[in-house]
Design a protein around this motif. Sequence first.
Motif, short mmCIF file in Angstrom:
data_model
loop_
_atom_site.label_atom_id
_atom_site.label_comp_id
_atom_site.label_asym_id
_atom_site.label_seq_id
_atom_site.Cartn_x
_atom_site.Cartn_y
_atom_site.Cartn_z
N MET A 1 0.45 -1.33 0.09
CA MET A 1 0.12 -0.02 0.17
C MET A 1 0.84 1.40 0.41
O MET A 1 2.08 0.75 0.79
CB MET A 1 -0.62 0.15 1.45
CG MET A 1 -2.55 -0.15 0.89
SD MET A 1 -3.62 0.33 2.08
CE MET A 1 -3.84 -1.57 2.71
N SER A 2 0.80 2.55 -0.69
CA SER A 2 1.50 3.43 -0.70
C SER A 2 1.48 4.32 0.53
O SER A 2 0.53 3.94 1.15
CB SER A 2 0.42 4.71 -1.96
OG SER A 2 -0.54 4.49 -1.52
N TYR A 3 1.57 5.51 1.02
CA TYR A 3 1.89 6.37 1.95
C TYR A 3 0.37 6.23 1.78
O TYR A 3 -0.53 6.59 3.57
CB TYR A 3 2.93 7.15 2.10
CG TYR A 3 4.28 6.92 2.41
CD1 TYR A 3 4.57 6.15 3.20
CD2 TYR A 3 5.11 6.80 1.39
CE1 TYR A 3 5.32 5.20 3.03
CE2 TYR A 3 5.82 6.86 0.78
CZ TYR A 3 6.75 6.06 1.86
OH TYR A 3 8.38 4.76 2.03
N ALA A 5 -2.81 5.45 0.59
CA ALA A 5 -3.36 4.22 1.44
C ALA A 5 -3.27 4.46 2.50
O ALA A 5 -4.31 3.61 3.32
CB ALA A 5 -3.17 3.88 0.51
N ASN A 6 -1.84 3.91 3.36
CA ASN A 6 -2.07 3.73 5.05
C ASN A 6 -2.63 4.64 5.52
O ASN A 6 -2.76 5.05 6.58
CB ASN A 6 -1.01 3.90 5.04
CG ASN A 6 0.14 2.81 4.32
OD1 ASN A 6 -0.45 1.20 4.14
ND2 ASN A 6 1.27 2.70 3.96
N ALA A 7 -2.48 6.35 5.02
CA ALA A 7 -3.22 7.41 6.08
C ALA A 7 -4.43 7.09 5.79
O ALA A 7 -5.20 7.56 6.93
CB ALA A 7 -2.58 8.59 4.74
N SER A 9 -5.87 4.28 5.25
CA SER A 9 -6.73 3.10 5.78
C SER A 9 -6.86 3.97 7.42
O SER A 9 -7.86 3.01 7.94
CB SER A 9 -5.43 1.81 5.77
OG SER A 9 -5.96 1.52 6.92
N MET A 10 -5.80 4.72 7.76
CA MET A 10 -5.62 4.67 9.67
C MET A 10 -6.99 5.38 9.67
O MET A 10 -7.85 5.39 10.93
CB MET A 10 -4.39 5.70 10.07
CG MET A 10 -4.37 5.94 11.06
SD MET A 10 -3.72 7.57 11.35
CE MET A 10 -4.14 9.03 10.71
N GLN A 13 -10.34 3.59 10.30
CA GLN A 13 -10.19 2.76 11.07
C GLN A 13 -10.55 3.83 12.23
O GLN A 13 -11.51 3.10 12.88
CB GLN A 13 -8.77 2.29 11.45
CG GLN A 13 -8.46 0.91 10.24
CD GLN A 13 -6.92 0.35 10.42
OE1 GLN A 13 -6.29 0.99 11.14
NE2 GLN A 13 -6.82 -0.33 10.39
N ILE A 84 -11.28 -0.56 4.07
CA ILE A 84 -9.95 -0.95 3.79
C ILE A 84 -9.96 -1.90 2.88
O ILE A 84 -8.59 -1.82 1.96
CB ILE A 84 -9.36 -1.74 5.24
CG1 ILE A 84 -9.00 -0.23 6.06
CG2 ILE A 84 -8.45 -1.89 5.25
CD1 ILE A 84 -9.62 -0.78 7.44
N LEU A 87 -9.45 -0.24 -0.72
CA LEU A 87 -8.28 0.11 -1.00
C LEU A 87 -7.07 -0.10 -1.41
O LEU A 87 -6.22 0.05 -1.91
CB LEU A 87 -7.90 1.38 0.68
CG LEU A 87 -8.29 2.25 1.64
CD1 LEU A 87 -7.85 3.07 2.29
CD2 LEU A 87 -7.90 3.61 -0.35
N GLY A 88 -6.94 -1.40 -0.53
CA GLY A 88 -5.67 -2.54 -1.08
C GLY A 88 -6.00 -3.23 -2.61
O GLY A 88 -5.38 -3.82 -3.16
#
Length: 192
Positions: A1-3, A5-7, A9-10, A13, A84, A87-88
């Motif tokens: 996952m890109s940065y 996508a990680n942001a 995702s957070m 959540q 989530i 996103l992946g």
Amino acid sequence: MSYLANALSMLIQFAFGAIATLFLCRLLAEATRAEFRNPLSQFIYRYTNPVLAPIRKVLPNWRYINLAALLMVWLALLIERVLILALGGIFPQVLGLLVMSLADLVDFVLLFYIVVIFGWSLLSMLSTDPYQPLMRFAGAIADPLLRPLRGKLVAGSIDFSPTVVVIVLLLARILLAQPLLDLGARLSLGNG
């Protein structure tokens, strides 16, 4: 996952975790008969009732269990899981997704209880005012799990019943929620 996508995702959540926590607090407050005059109970009621009132007309309570609140917790965790995975770039099969969201629900409830019992135990050791709204609310929610062991695991002046309950909850996460999540992951990929 890109940065990015990680942001995202957070943030997903956090947002859906907060929604699930609010409805879970409503569910547990009703199930444990927490004091309604508590400002925290009133806050939870005020912000969950507009959503739950119409659902409760179709899905009434079962004993002291607010099924509408339980449904909302599950839906929040289901939507979180879908977003989530999307996103992946993963689009699971429906049955696997439903089982994974059920596992998320079980794990979320267990983790919630771990946090509540740990926090309540810590605050009670620090001689916090027992009439403080958060202490009363957490005590009401934790009491049904702690009551069977209370006073039976005392060494000196320390009651170890919260420790035993937290260990049992941690084991339940490992032995119940995780296998259910693994089953859901296999079903979502069609490897049932």
